[in-house]
Design a protein around this motif. Structure first.
Motif, PDB file in Angstrom:
ATOM      1  N   THR A   1       7.769  -7.092 -11.992  1.00  0.00           N
ATOM      2  CA  THR A   1       8.574  -6.615 -13.111  1.00  0.00           C
ATOM      3  C   THR A   1       8.151  -5.201 -13.493  1.00  0.00           C
ATOM      4  O   THR A   1       8.976  -4.301 -13.689  1.00  0.00           O
ATOM      5  N   PHE A   2       6.834  -5.029 -13.577  1.00  0.00           N
ATOM      6  CA  PHE A   2       6.334  -3.707 -13.945  1.00  0.00           C
ATOM      7  C   PHE A   2       6.649  -2.669 -12.872  1.00  0.00           C
ATOM      8  O   PHE A   2       6.991  -1.533 -13.194  1.00  0.00           O
ATOM      9  N   VAL A   3       6.472  -3.071 -11.604  1.00  0.00           N
ATOM     10  CA  VAL A   3       6.723  -2.109 -10.528  1.00  0.00           C
ATOM     11  C   VAL A   3       8.150  -1.585 -10.616  1.00  0.00           C
ATOM     12  O   VAL A   3       8.406  -0.380 -10.534  1.00  0.00           O
ATOM     13  N   LEU A   4       9.105  -2.508 -10.823  1.00  0.00           N
ATOM     14  CA  LEU A   4      10.506  -2.073 -10.888  1.00  0.00           C
ATOM     15  C   LEU A   4      10.734  -1.173 -12.099  1.00  0.00           C
ATOM     16  O   LEU A   4      11.430  -0.161 -12.019  1.00  0.00           O
ATOM     17  N   LEU A   5      10.147  -1.534 -13.233  1.00  0.00           N
ATOM     18  CA  LEU A   5      10.318  -0.725 -14.438  1.00  0.00           C
ATOM     19  C   LEU A   5       9.718   0.668 -14.231  1.00  0.00           C
ATOM     20  O   LEU A   5      10.351   1.689 -14.519  1.00  0.00           O
ATOM     21  N   ILE A   6       8.490   0.674 -13.717  1.00  0.00           N
ATOM     22  CA  ILE A   6       7.779   1.952 -13.578  1.00  0.00           C
ATOM     23  C   ILE A   6       8.484   2.868 -12.591  1.00  0.00           C
ATOM     24  O   ILE A   6       8.765   4.039 -12.886  1.00  0.00           O
TER      25      ILE A   6
ATOM     26  N   GLY B   1       0.827  -1.201   0.000  1.00  0.00           N
ATOM     27  CA  GLY B   1       0.000   0.000   0.000  1.00  0.00           C
ATOM     28  C   GLY B   1       0.864   1.253   0.000  1.00  0.00           C
ATOM     29  O   GLY B   1       0.572   2.227  -0.699  1.00  0.00           O
ATOM     30  N   LEU B   2       1.969   1.201   0.749  1.00  0.00           N
ATOM     31  CA  LEU B   2       2.868   2.344   0.860  1.00  0.00           C
ATOM     32  C   LEU B   2       3.503   2.695  -0.478  1.00  0.00           C
ATOM     33  O   LEU B   2       3.721   3.862  -0.809  1.00  0.00           O
ATOM     34  N   LEU B   3       3.762   1.640  -1.237  1.00  0.00           N
ATOM     35  CA  LEU B   3       4.378   1.792  -2.556  1.00  0.00           C
ATOM     36  C   LEU B   3       3.538   2.735  -3.415  1.00  0.00           C
ATOM     37  O   LEU B   3       4.058   3.581  -4.133  1.00  0.00           O
ATOM     38  N   ILE B   4       2.212   2.557  -3.343  1.00  0.00           N
ATOM     39  CA  ILE B   4       1.317   3.399  -4.127  1.00  0.00           C
ATOM     40  C   ILE B   4       1.089   4.726  -3.420  1.00  0.00           C
ATOM     41  O   ILE B   4       0.967   5.771  -4.058  1.00  0.00           O
ATOM     42  N   ALA B   5       1.064   4.653  -2.097  1.00  0.00           N
ATOM     43  CA  ALA B   5       0.724   5.858  -1.335  1.00  0.00           C
ATOM     44  C   ALA B   5       1.765   6.954  -1.529  1.00  0.00           C
ATOM     45  O   ALA B   5       1.414   8.139  -1.548  1.00  0.00           O
ATOM     46  N   ALA B   6       3.036   6.563  -1.703  1.00  0.00           N
ATOM     47  CA  ALA B   6       4.087   7.578  -1.790  1.00  0.00           C
ATOM     48  C   ALA B   6       3.846   8.547  -2.946  1.00  0.00           C
ATOM     49  O   ALA B   6       3.750   9.763  -2.724  1.00  0.00           O
ATOM     50  N   PRO B   7       3.750   8.062  -4.183  1.00  0.00           N
ATOM     51  CA  PRO B   7       3.492   9.032  -5.265  1.00  0.00           C
ATOM     52  C   PRO B   7       2.123   9.686  -5.162  1.00  0.00           C
ATOM     53  O   PRO B   7       1.943  10.844  -5.567  1.00  0.00           O
ATOM     54  N   LEU B   8       1.145   8.959  -4.598  1.00  0.00           N
ATOM     55  CA  LEU B   8      -0.199   9.532  -4.459  1.00  0.00           C
ATOM     56  C   LEU B   8      -0.144  10.731  -3.510  1.00  0.00           C
ATOM     57  O   LEU B   8      -0.752  11.778  -3.769  1.00  0.00           O
ATOM     58  N   LEU B   9       0.605  10.548  -2.441  1.00  0.00           N
ATOM     59  CA  LEU B   9       0.781  11.639  -1.496  1.00  0.00           C
ATOM     60  C   LEU B   9       1.475  12.818  -2.178  1.00  0.00           C
ATOM     61  O   LEU B   9       1.082  13.982  -2.020  1.00  0.00           O
ATOM     62  N   GLY B  10       2.482  12.476  -2.982  1.00  0.00           N
ATOM     63  CA  GLY B  10       3.200  13.522  -3.706  1.00  0.00           C
ATOM     64  C   GLY B  10       2.249  14.312  -4.589  1.00  0.00           C
ATOM     65  O   GLY B  10       2.277  15.552  -4.600  1.00  0.00           O
ATOM     66  N   ALA B  11       1.406  13.586  -5.320  1.00  0.00           N
ATOM     67  CA  ALA B  11       0.464  14.267  -6.209  1.00  0.00           C
ATOM     68  C   ALA B  11      -0.454  15.179  -5.409  1.00  0.00           C
ATOM     69  O   ALA B  11      -0.700  16.331  -5.787  1.00  0.00           O
TER      70      ALA B  11
ATOM     71  N   TYR C   1       1.666  16.020 -11.566  1.00  0.00           N
ATOM     72  CA  TYR C   1       1.071  15.120 -12.562  1.00  0.00           C
ATOM     73  C   TYR C   1       1.899  13.853 -12.721  1.00  0.00           C
ATOM     74  O   TYR C   1       1.365  12.755 -12.856  1.00  0.00           O
ATOM     75  N   LEU C   2       3.237  14.033 -12.724  1.00  0.00           N
ATOM     76  CA  LEU C   2       4.099  12.847 -12.880  1.00  0.00           C
ATOM     77  C   LEU C   2       3.874  11.880 -11.720  1.00  0.00           C
ATOM     78  O   LEU C   2       3.764  10.660 -11.918  1.00  0.00           O
ATOM     79  N   ASN C   3       3.772  12.413 -10.505  1.00  0.00           N
ATOM     80  CA  ASN C   3       3.497  11.563  -9.339  1.00  0.00           C
ATOM     81  C   ASN C   3       2.143  10.887  -9.465  1.00  0.00           C
ATOM     82  O   ASN C   3       1.987   9.701  -9.186  1.00  0.00           O
ATOM     83  N   LEU C   4       1.178  11.664  -9.922  1.00  0.00           N
ATOM     84  CA  LEU C   4      -0.156  11.101 -10.131  1.00  0.00           C
ATOM     85  C   LEU C   4      -0.096   9.948 -11.120  1.00  0.00           C
ATOM     86  O   LEU C   4      -0.706   8.889 -10.927  1.00  0.00           O
ATOM     87  N   PHE C   5       0.693  10.160 -12.170  1.00  0.00           N
ATOM     88  CA  PHE C   5       0.829   9.099 -13.157  1.00  0.00           C
ATOM     89  C   PHE C   5       1.423   7.840 -12.524  1.00  0.00           C
ATOM     90  O   PHE C   5       0.933   6.729 -12.732  1.00  0.00           O
ATOM     91  N   LEU C   6       2.485   8.029 -11.759  1.00  0.00           N
ATOM     92  CA  LEU C   6       3.128   6.856 -11.131  1.00  0.00           C
ATOM     93  C   LEU C   6       2.113   6.098 -10.270  1.00  0.00           C
ATOM     94  O   LEU C   6       2.016   4.865 -10.344  1.00  0.00           O
ATOM     95  N   ALA C   7       1.350   6.842  -9.468  1.00  0.00           N
ATOM     96  CA  ALA C   7       0.387   6.187  -8.575  1.00  0.00           C
ATOM     97  C   ALA C   7      -0.641   5.405  -9.382  1.00  0.00           C
ATOM     98  O   ALA C   7      -0.940   4.241  -9.090  1.00  0.00           O
ATOM     99  N   ALA C   8      -1.168   6.050 -10.427  1.00  0.00           N
ATOM    100  CA  ALA C   8      -2.195   5.388 -11.232  1.00  0.00           C
ATOM    101  C   ALA C   8      -1.638   4.149 -11.920  1.00  0.00           C
ATOM    102  O   ALA C   8      -2.272   3.092 -11.969  1.00  0.00           O
ATOM    103  N   MET C   9      -0.412   4.294 -12.429  1.00  0.00           N
ATOM    104  CA  MET C   9       0.184   3.165 -13.153  1.00  0.00           C
ATOM    105  C   MET C   9       0.436   2.002 -12.193  1.00  0.00           C
ATOM    106  O   MET C   9       0.259   0.832 -12.558  1.00  0.00           O
ATOM    107  N   LEU C  10       0.828   2.332 -10.963  1.00  0.00           N
ATOM    108  CA  LEU C  10       1.063   1.266  -9.978  1.00  0.00           C
ATOM    109  C   LEU C  10      -0.256   0.581  -9.621  1.00  0.00           C
ATOM    110  O   LEU C  10      -0.310  -0.643  -9.456  1.00  0.00           O
ATOM    111  N   ILE C  11      -1.330   1.377  -9.508  1.00  0.00           N
ATOM    112  CA  ILE C  11      -2.639   0.760  -9.237  1.00  0.00           C
ATOM    113  C   ILE C  11      -2.998  -0.176 -10.378  1.00  0.00           C
ATOM    114  O   ILE C  11      -3.486  -1.289 -10.172  1.00  0.00           O
ATOM    115  N   LEU C  12      -2.733   0.296 -11.597  1.00  0.00           N
ATOM    116  CA  LEU C  12      -3.064  -0.518 -12.778  1.00  0.00           C
ATOM    117  C   LEU C  12      -2.392  -1.886 -12.720  1.00  0.00           C
ATOM    118  O   LEU C  12      -3.030  -2.918 -12.928  1.00  0.00           O
TER     119      LEU C  12
END
Lengths: 552, 634
Positions: free
Chosen positions: B89-94, B6-16, B121-132
């Motif tokens: 794999t995706f998490v590390l790439l993203i 959860g923290l993995l996603i929360a970090a960029p989400l918080l940033g956004a 916006y970039l942080n928002l993108f990271l969060a969304a992509m991680l959710i995906l």
């Protein structure tokens, strides 16, 4: 009163065997009758105040007596409900004349609250321009001969002449209204009808301005009301002829065949005709009071002519009382006749909704528009009555509570919009009101949206309840007509909103009087009830649902 | 470990949240804060990765059930995440590439007034992509899917004061909606068919086969539609070229390395569905093969360096889609190419950005030339990326692309020959257009005059270290990633438990294929050198033969869309408007008129005479009594 009703069949024997049958004093359950008795007591006290208290102190004393009386009556209703009368037990008090059950208490509570709010608007004395010589003027004519604003009137006002009689009159009307939905037999019902009507006839004639219109409306109301009472009384006679009793429960028993009909009748065919015609005529008397087509004609004229605070009180409270009585009559006395009265009531409901909604479209006076709107709402309420199930009863109860507060609030706002000639009721004068007095306009818009049944207002909750009850009771076509009429009705409500907010204000437009705390409270309570019953209606639905069983 | 997810996603989400809501108070810290949170996310990803490695190969998964999102009747959706080898794999790439590009942007966007929003916006993108990629059900995946679409829209139109950027953002959004409808329909279909959205509940061969092949095919096709929209595959490819209007780091992160590969993820993740639907698989490989050639051809004709690279991206994703459509023989290689492509394409875009940074946003390669001397670091990193993408032996692209070509042949039969042939041809064209870019940009004489020489162009210079460093890291990845993955089939063993794998039987031996690929690559390079290296590059594009002109116009994609959809849609809308004006409005006005007329007539009954009121009451009473008696009679 009930003693007569019950003792009536025994009159002959009383004369012949006077010695053998001693007269028993009727047993009166004072506690159970206390809401009515408190209001009647306060009304009588009001008359004494009129007679003995000095003129200048009368207004304050009357207002205090009235509000205390209402508070006491409401406490009595709550007390009865708390001892389980609305939910777990019910009683026929005063030898069967007054039913103390859920619907009675719910409607009595509603009526008392509505009257309390209505009295606040009636007591308003701060709307007319005030001066040093004439500090306080209310909405009522102080003396029949004094022209509004004339020296005579000022002199009368200075001398303390004002129509403080409206307070006891209101309380008398209320006491009739409290009896009306609780009446256990037809004569009590009739007496309730008369007690509530006579003070209203008077009050309609009391307007300070546009006096002729006011007096004309009172005469019309009285004449047509008397006509309707005649129907009612004739129907009572026919039903008595059929059943041999005036008791609502007794009539029901005869209809179902559990009790013998009047011994004088031997051919059942004739009996049926008596029952049908008598029942229909009693229902007509009640339909007059609720303002249903074709007995609606008095409504616009009276609503327009009566002093606006009285109109608000009348429109709200009479409808509550009369629908309560109609429910009791149809659900207690004539439930077995459902297949006979339902088609006719269908017709009445459809005509009422359609005529009310359609004719309102071309009205130019705000009070007349609200009058036709009340006709349309009577139609919506009838759909709930016709549902013929418990859900229908609770839906109608809820609708009545919701509608009455919206009506009070709306008419209270109408009293505020004034020009030199008094209230400016012509709709064209309301153009651009939203720019001048946003708060008043927004409040009125809220009431209009509630009338139109827009979600998040009490109007929506109520309409949804009656329509879903009707649909469940098999009256789907009626619901369709109801929804279509609501759509037509929405037009003329929203048109007023458009006028208030999107039209250019008129240079000579009316001003909005700043009300005293009295009218202010009335409007605030109306708006709060509208919102609360719209956003959180569930507790009120639960209350109405618990209170929806009639005692038989 | 579950909470780390959860923290993995929360970090960029918080940033956004902080950057977008913080207002100008956070202006100064925005670049560093955004990058730090992206970096934190990467660190958390790395910790989770080491945790997964510590588990036995068959049980490498972490589940985290955050909360019940909706629960109505039998409808239940959880906000739950599932981390397995594929999503790892995706998490590390993203997060890895994402962090590098955040850092790069510190330099690239240093002079932009709206930096704070950009990093938000970039942080928002990271969060969304991680959710995906972490969602454990299709409904939550849809949330991420729409989230990245939103971020993409916002970033393409980041410089919305330019009408071209605003239009490009709109275009991307609209075209993506078409694909998104596919995913929405897929979600509906899943619920009606399986009664659930979860991967666990659906993605099992026995579950999918119980639904019947028809349902599986339908699901596969709508999922493909979704993938086409997000990954810019034919026929929904038209938005990617215009999306280059966004700032270059955005092109590198979103429109090259990560978001556009979401379609490949979707298909690979849904492998159980596609495995059960050969028809849908056929559609997938067709889309892949057509797009890889389409993108490559468009890439050959563009003079705008970013648009040429965009064509290349389209083409490379075509390879991945093709591989994913091949089934178990291809899934692993699709993802492997995805990762290596993430390295070298991001590196190439950052290189292009570095050049634009030096040349005041000049993108026309005809005005480049001879830049290798001025920008040695950029040249070196771009060059390594170039060698990687054309499949130079030993570099990343060589390993991953060759495997795809091999797998295409291994499909077998005529199909295998056609797909393999297309993939080989694509490799040759890739070598051609990439060499063209390389030559036009770095070699030859400078085709611009600097201000010092009396011209208009600034003197080219190397970018600051904060930009060069990410390029270097990516170049290292471009060189070694492929070899590292292939050594002892590491990547294959890592991913196999999720995607499954089967060896195909290629009709052509591996050695012959490798030789053919290298020969074709050299041919492409030679042709490009002959055309652009040996001769002078004209400053303006010469009027060429029609195929070239067509390729410059993106093979007519916009003309086609305009003729069919825009004009057709306009005509349809006109028809509806006319029906609305004449039919609907007519009916409404008619009813209103009737009500008004009825009202005027009815109100005349209200004449004010009490005698007529009484008469109407009497008449009504008679009617009601009569009706009551009549009802009893019948």
């Amino acid at each position: 009163m009930s003693a007569t009703a019950v003792a009536a069949p025994a009159v002959h024997s009383l004369w012949t065997t006077a010695a053998a049958a001693p007269i028993h004093a009727p047993k009166i359950e004072y506690a159970q009758l206390s809401p009515i008795l408190v209001v009647l007591g306060a009304a009588v006290a009001g008359i004494l105040v009129e007679a003995f208290v000095p003129r200048r102190a009368r207004y304050g004393t009357q207002l205090a007596v009235t509000l205390i009386g209402l508070a006491g009556a409401f406490a009595a209703v709550v007390g009865l409900a708390a001892t389980g009368y609305a939910t777990t037990k019910a009683d026929l008090a005063a030898m069967g004349s007054i039913a103390v059950d859920g619907p009675s208490l719910f409607l009595q509570g509603t009526l008392i609250l509505v009257t309390a709010v209505g009295v606040l608007a009636i007591a308003e004395r701060g709307l007319e321009p005030q001066s040093r010589e004439v500090p306080h003027v209310d909405a009522f004519a102080p003396q029949a001969a004094a022209v509004p604003g004339s020296e005579d009137e000022k002199a009368a006002a200075r001398a303390g002449w004002s129509t403080t009689e409206v307070f006891p009159l209101t309380l008398f009307a209320l006491s009739g209204m409290l009896v009306f939905p609780a009446a256990g037999d037809l004569l009590t019902l009739f007496i309730g009808l008369e007690i509530l009507s006579l003070p209203l006839y008077l009050m309609c004639a009391l307007a300070r301005r546009r006096r002729l219109l006011s007096q004309e409306s009172a005469v019309k109301y009285f004449l047509l009301g008397a006509f309707a009472s005649a129907f009612f009384l004739f129907g009572t006679a026919l039903l008595y002829g059929y059943a041999g009793t005036l008791d609502l429960g007794g009539i029901a028993k005869v209809v179902t065949g559990d009790a013998a009909p009047n011994a004088a009748l031997n051919a059942s065919a004739h009996g049926d005709a008596l029952l049908l015609i008598g029942g229909a005529m009693i229902v007509m008397g009640l339909l007059f009071k609720v303002g249903a087509v074709p007995f609606h004609a008095w409504t616009p004229d009276v609503y327009q002519g009566a002093p606006t605070p009285i109109t608000g009180f009348m429109a709200a409270a009479t409808k509550v009382a009369a629908f309560g009585a109609l429910l009791r009559l149809l659900y207690v006395a004539l439930p077995e006749m459902r297949w006979d009265w339902r088609p006719v009531m269908w017709g009445v409901a459809i005509l009422t909704m359609a005529l009310g909604a359609i004719v309102a479209v071309t009205q130019t006076d705000v009070k007349r528009m609200l009058a036709y709107s009340s006709i349309a709402h009577a139609g919506f309420l009838l759909t709930g009555v016709i549902a013929g199930n418990k859900q229908g009863v609770s839906a109608v109860l809820f609708y009545l509570a919701a509608y009455s507060f919206v009506t009070l609030g709306a008419f209270a706002v109408v009293t505020l919009v004034r020009d030199a000639g008094g209230e400016a009721t012509h709709l064209s004068r309301w153009d651009g009101l939203g720019r001048r007095s946003p708060l008043v306009a927004v409040t009125f818009a809220l009431f209009l949206l509630a009338f139109a049944g827009i979600p998040l207002t009490s109007g929506f909750s109520g309409k949804f309840a009656v329509f879903s009850a009707a649909a469940k009771g098999g009256a789907v076509p009626l619901v369709v007509v109801g929804v279509l009429c609501s759509a037509v009705a929405a037009f003329f409500y929203v048109r007023v909103i458009v006028r208030m907010f999107f039209a250019e204000p008129r240079a000579d437009g009316p001003s909005v009087a700043v009300p005293s705390a009295l009218t202010g409270t009335a409007i605030a309570v109306g708006a709060a009830a509208t919102l609360v019953l719209g956003v959180f209606p569930q507790w009120a639905f639960d209350l109405a649902d618990k209170a929806s069983v009639f005692i038989r | 470990m579950n909470s780390l997810l959860g923290l993995l996603i929360a970090a960029p989400l918080l940033g956004a949240a902080v950057l977008l809501l913080g207002g100008r108070f956070v202006d100064r810290v925005a670049p560093v804060l955004g990058s730090a949170l992206a970096g934190l996310s990467f660190v958390l990803g790395a910790i989770l990765f080491s945790n997964l490695l510590g588990k036995p190969a068959s049980g490498r998964a972490i589940d985290s059930d955050l909360f019940t999102w909706m629960h109505v009747g039998t409808f239940k959706a959880d906000a739950a995440f599932h981390l397995d080898q594929l999503s790892m794999t995706f998490v590390l790439l993203i997060t890895g590439v994402g962090t590098l590009i955040h850092i790069y942007s510190i330099g690239y966007m240093a002079h932009d007034e709206k930096r704070r929003k950009f990093f938000g916006y970039l942080n928002l993108f990271l969060a969304a992509m991680l959710i995906l990629v972490l969602a454990d059900n299709y409904l939550l995946l849809y949330v991420g899917w729409e989230g990245v679409g939103l971020a993409s829209y916002l970033l393409i139109g980041f410089w919305q004061h330019k009408p071209s950027a605003a239009t490009a953002a709109k275009k991307a959004f609209l075209v993506n909606r078409v694909g998104d409808i596919g995913l929405a329909v897929a979600v509906f279909l899943m619920f009606t068919t399986f009664g659930t959205f979860t991967f666990q509940g659906i993605l099992h061969p026995s579950v999918v086969s119980s639904a019947g092949q028809g349902k599986a095919t339908a699901l596969g096709l709508v999922l493909l539609l979704a993938a086409c929209g997000k990954s810019a595959q034919v026929p929904l490819q038209s938005w990617l070229g215009d999306a280059m209007e966004g700032p270059t780091p955005v092109s590198a992160l979103i429109h090259a390395a990560t978001m556009v590969t979401a379609g490949v993820y979707l298909i690979t993740r849904s492998s159980a569905i596609f495995n059960a639907a050969p028809t849908a698989q056929l559609a997938v490989v067709c889309v892949g093969a057509v797009t890889l050639l389409f993108g490559a051809i468009v890439g050959c004709a563009k003079d705008d360096i970013k648009k040429a690279l965009a064509g290349s991206t389209m083409s490379q994703i075509g390879y991945m889609i093709l591989a994913a459509g091949l089934g178990p023989i291809g899934y692993v290689f699709a993802i492997m190419h995805l990762v290596t492509h993430g390295f070298f394409k991001a590196g190439l875009f950052l290189g292009a950005g570095s050049i634009m940074h030096a040349r005041e946003d000049e993108v026309d390669m005809r005005k480049y030339g001879g830049l290798w001397k001025k920008m040695p670091w950029t040249f070196a990193t771009f060059g390594l990326g170039y060698l990687a993408i054309i499949g130079f032996p030993g570099l990343s692209g060589f390993f991953s692309k060759d495997k795809i070509i091999e797998a295409a042949f291994a499909k077998g039969g005529t199909e295998g020959w056609i797909l393999g042939g297309a993939a080989l041809l694509g490799a040759a064209i890739t070598a051609y257009y990439m060499s063209r870019i390389m030559v036009m940009t770095f070699f030859g004489k400078p085709r611009y005059t600097t201000k010092a020489e009396g011209g208009t162009s600034p003197e080219a210079h190397e970018s600051p270290a904060v930009m060069v460093a990410p390029m270097v890291v990516l170049a290292v990845g471009s060189v070694f990633a492929g070899g590292f993955f292939s050594l002892g089939s590491r990547f294959l063993h890592w991913l196999e438990p999720v995607t499954g794998h089967s060896e195909g039987h290629s009709p052509v031996s591996t050695g012959v294929l490798t030789a053919a690929t290298i020969v074709l690559m050299l041919l492409g390079m030679g042709l490009a050198w002959f055309q652009y290296g040996m001769r002078e590059v004209p400053a303006a594009a010469p009027r060429s033969i029609w195929p070239v002109r067509l390729a410059r116009r993106d093979l007519g994609q916009d003309d086609f869309n305009h003729a069919v959809f825009v004009r057709g849609g306009t005509r349809f809308a006109d028809g509806l408007a006319e029906f609305d004006a004449k039919g609907v409005d007519g009916a409404v006005r008619g009813v209103a008129g009737a009500v008004g007329g009825g009202s005027s007539r009815l109100r005349k009954l209200q004449n004010g005479y009490v005698r007529s009121y009484a008469f109407s009451m009497f008449g009504g009473a008679v009617l009601i009594v009569a009706a009551t008696l009549f009802m009893r009679a019948v």
